[in-house]
Design an enzyme around this catalytic site. Structure first.
Site, PDB file in Angstrom:
ATOM      1  CD  GLN A 100      -1.195  -0.026   3.766  1.00 34.30           C
ATOM      2  OE1 GLN A 100      -2.416   0.007   3.618  1.00 34.30           O
ATOM      3  NE2 GLN A 100      -0.638  -0.045   4.976  1.00 34.30           N
TER       4      GLN A 100
ATOM      5  CG  HIS B 144      -3.017  -4.535   2.988  1.00 34.43           C
ATOM      6  ND1 HIS B 144      -4.101  -3.885   2.461  1.00 34.43           N
ATOM      7  CD2 HIS B 144      -3.514  -5.285   4.003  1.00 34.43           C
ATOM      8  CE1 HIS B 144      -5.200  -4.214   3.145  1.00 34.43           C
ATOM      9  NE2 HIS B 144      -4.871  -5.068   4.080  1.00 34.43           N
TER      10      HIS B 144
ATOM     11  CG  HIS C 177      -7.014  -8.124  10.164  1.00 29.48           C
ATOM     12  ND1 HIS C 177      -8.370  -8.338  10.327  1.00 29.48           N
ATOM     13  CD2 HIS C 177      -6.828  -7.945   8.836  1.00 29.48           C
ATOM     14  CE1 HIS C 177      -8.969  -8.285   9.142  1.00 29.48           C
ATOM     15  NE2 HIS C 177      -8.062  -8.044   8.227  1.00 29.48           N
ATOM     16  CD  GLU C 178      -3.518  -8.255   6.378  1.00 32.10           C
ATOM     17  OE1 GLU C 178      -3.351  -8.967   5.380  1.00 32.10           O
ATOM     18  OE2 GLU C 178      -4.507  -7.482   6.488  1.00 32.10           O
TER      19      GLU C 178
ATOM     20  CE  LYS D 251     -10.273 -10.944   5.017  1.00 33.65           C
ATOM     21  NZ  LYS D 251     -10.779  -9.571   4.790  1.00 33.65           N
ATOM     22  CG  HIS D 252      -5.240 -12.682   4.247  1.00 31.44           C
ATOM     23  ND1 HIS D 252      -6.101 -12.893   3.203  1.00 31.44           N
ATOM     24  CD2 HIS D 252      -5.509 -11.423   4.692  1.00 31.44           C
ATOM     25  CE1 HIS D 252      -6.858 -11.815   3.009  1.00 31.44           C
ATOM     26  NE2 HIS D 252      -6.521 -10.908   3.903  1.00 31.44           N
TER      27      HIS D 252
HETATM   28  P1  5GP Z   1     -11.697  -4.676  -0.215  1.00 32.00           P
HETATM   29  O1  5GP Z   1     -13.098  -5.116  -0.155  1.00 32.00           O
HETATM   30  O2  5GP Z   1     -11.390  -3.450   0.549  1.00 32.00           O
HETATM   31  O3  5GP Z   1     -11.074  -4.726  -1.583  1.00 32.00           O
HETATM   32  O4  5GP Z   1     -10.893  -5.818   0.546  1.00 32.00           O
HETATM   33  C1  5GP Z   1     -11.089  -6.040   1.909  1.00 32.00           C
HETATM   34  C2  5GP Z   1     -10.228  -7.177   2.328  1.00 32.00           C
HETATM   35  O5  5GP Z   1     -10.694  -8.402   1.732  1.00 32.00           O
HETATM   36  C3  5GP Z   1      -8.777  -7.099   1.890  1.00 32.00           C
HETATM   37  O6  5GP Z   1      -8.002  -6.313   2.709  1.00 32.00           O
HETATM   38  C4  5GP Z   1      -8.383  -8.553   1.973  1.00 32.00           C
HETATM   39  O7  5GP Z   1      -8.198  -8.951   3.305  1.00 32.00           O
HETATM   40  C5  5GP Z   1      -9.594  -9.223   1.409  1.00 32.00           C
HETATM   41  N1  5GP Z   1      -9.509  -9.342  -0.061  1.00 32.00           N
HETATM   42  C6  5GP Z   1     -10.060  -8.521  -0.984  1.00 32.00           C
HETATM   43  N2  5GP Z   1      -9.819  -8.970  -2.228  1.00 32.00           N
HETATM   44  C7  5GP Z   1      -9.090 -10.097  -2.095  1.00 32.00           C
HETATM   45  C8  5GP Z   1      -8.552 -11.023  -3.024  1.00 32.00           C
HETATM   46  O8  5GP Z   1      -8.686 -10.909  -4.242  1.00 32.00           O
HETATM   47  N3  5GP Z   1      -7.869 -12.065  -2.503  1.00 32.00           N
HETATM   48  C9  5GP Z   1      -7.705 -12.242  -1.182  1.00 32.00           C
HETATM   49  N4  5GP Z   1      -7.021 -13.305  -0.773  1.00 32.00           N
HETATM   50  N5  5GP Z   1      -8.221 -11.392  -0.278  1.00 32.00           N
HETATM   51  C10 5GP Z   1      -8.886 -10.332  -0.724  1.00 32.00           C
HETATM   52  P1  5GP Z   2      -8.158  -6.446   5.304  1.00 29.95           P
HETATM   53  O1  5GP Z   2      -8.611  -5.315   4.490  1.00 29.95           O
HETATM   54  O2  5GP Z   2      -6.751  -6.928   5.126  1.00 29.95           O
HETATM   55  O3  5GP Z   2      -9.144  -7.494   5.611  1.00 29.95           O
HETATM   56  O4  5GP Z   2      -8.173  -5.730   6.696  1.00 29.95           O
HETATM   57  C1  5GP Z   2      -7.398  -4.686   7.023  1.00 29.95           C
HETATM   58  C2  5GP Z   2      -7.703  -4.475   8.485  1.00 29.95           C
HETATM   59  O5  5GP Z   2      -6.528  -4.073   9.104  1.00 29.95           O
HETATM   60  C3  5GP Z   2      -8.753  -3.431   8.705  1.00 29.95           C
HETATM   61  O6  5GP Z   2      -9.517  -3.801   9.827  1.00 29.95           O
HETATM   62  C4  5GP Z   2      -7.939  -2.211   9.009  1.00 29.95           C
HETATM   63  O7  5GP Z   2      -8.578  -1.346   9.908  1.00 29.95           O
HETATM   64  C5  5GP Z   2      -6.713  -2.807   9.661  1.00 29.95           C
HETATM   65  N1  5GP Z   2      -5.511  -2.035   9.371  1.00 29.95           N
HETATM   66  C6  5GP Z   2      -4.633  -1.639  10.294  1.00 29.95           C
HETATM   67  N2  5GP Z   2      -3.649  -0.940   9.729  1.00 29.95           N
HETATM   68  C7  5GP Z   2      -3.905  -0.907   8.402  1.00 29.95           C
HETATM   69  C8  5GP Z   2      -3.221  -0.339   7.308  1.00 29.95           C
HETATM   70  O8  5GP Z   2      -2.172   0.287   7.415  1.00 29.95           O
HETATM   71  N3  5GP Z   2      -3.760  -0.535   6.075  1.00 29.95           N
HETATM   72  C9  5GP Z   2      -4.920  -1.235   5.901  1.00 29.95           C
HETATM   73  N4  5GP Z   2      -5.386  -1.355   4.666  1.00 29.95           N
HETATM   74  N5  5GP Z   2      -5.596  -1.771   6.932  1.00 29.95           N
HETATM   75  C10 5GP Z   2      -5.089  -1.621   8.172  1.00 29.95           C
END
Ligand code: 5GP
Ligand code: 5GP
Length: 229
Positions: free
Chosen positions: A37, A64, A117-118, A121-122
């Protein structure tokens, strides 16, 4: 008669062994997205940002996450409730994590919440290949391997608030890394599309960049802003 029986038994045994071997080798995902990011774009948007408690991050892309994905575009998540994030397993990586994987969410944090969280979740979805320590170590080494900012600067693309063509950004990264990235944009407070995240694809070992089997969805404008940070 007896020998046919034992031959059949042998075949059944072999089939069972093959099946077990398949289950052992079978991956529970097809590839990773390695997602970085741009902090200027995280901050310069509706959600705004808070610097980590350890101070303002460098003006560089930050990690990220490393996200297991399927070739059909779907992805697994939250795969192992029995593997909670344990910060003590990554104490040797902590200072590098603060530098390369800073958290920008509010309120200010020290990163543990973001990394946890990462992982939950992942990371728990690639445990067949990487345990918690290796998941973070591998991600840091990818960050080291792909110097996005340098690559863009080499092509005359700078985080100066200027507007650049999406194509020129993609081409620069392709030139620098050998692979076409996916660019995700967000919108600044005045409604301009800007460079938010860069997705590269990585093989299931977490070590090698590969051509993306599938790209995420989403669209940037044809001209996008690269904000300062
Ligand atoms: P957003 O809806 O903001 O694009 O994504 C929210 C979160 O969903 C991301 O931070 C990530 O954790 C997960 N995510 C979104 N798109 C993808 C994807 O294509 N692959 C994976 N593995 N996770 C994703
Ligand atoms: P994802 O989008 O990977 O599922 O979730 C990102 C989560 O991590 C969100 O709950 C967001 O508030 C938290 N977070 C903490 N620090 C960061 C950051 O630097 N960037 C992003 N994209 N999410 C962050």
């Amino acid at each position: 008669m007896e020998s046919t029986k034992s031959a059949n038994l042998m075949i059944i045994k072999l089939l069972i062994i093959q099946c077990l071997a398949f289950v052992c080798i079978a991956q529970d995902f097809d590839f990773f997205y390695f997602v970085q990011q741009w902090p200027g774009s995280y901050c310069d948007s509706k959600q705004s940002c808070c610097y980590p408690s350890t101070g303002k991050p460098a003006s560089d892309f930050g990690v990220h996450g490393l996200w297991p994905n399927y070739k059909d575009g779907s992805y697994p998540s939250n795969c192992d409730p029995d593997a909670p994030f344990d910060p003590s397993k990554i104490s040797d990586l902590r200072s590098n994590m603060q530098k390369e994987w800073p958290t920008l969410a509010c309120p200010s944090g020290n990163g543990l919440e973001f990394w946890g969280h990462e992982w939950t979740k992942h990371g728990t979805c690639s445990e067949s290949v990487l345990d918690q320590h290796d998941y973070f170590a591998t991600t840091l080494s990818l960050k080291n391997q792909v110097n996005l900012l340098q690559t863009l600067e080499n092509a005359g693309i700078h985080p100066d608030g200027g507007s650049y063509s999406l194509q020129s950004i993609k081409s620069a990264i392709e030139q620098g890394t050998g692979f076409t990235p996916f660019i995700e944009c967000n919108v600044d407070s005045s409604g301009n599309s800007q460079l938010y995240q860069v997705y590269m694809c990585v093989d299931t070992s977490g070590s090698n960049l590969i051509a993306c089997p599938v790209f995420p969805h989403g669209k940037c404008g044809s001209q996008i802003e690269f904000p300062t940070f």
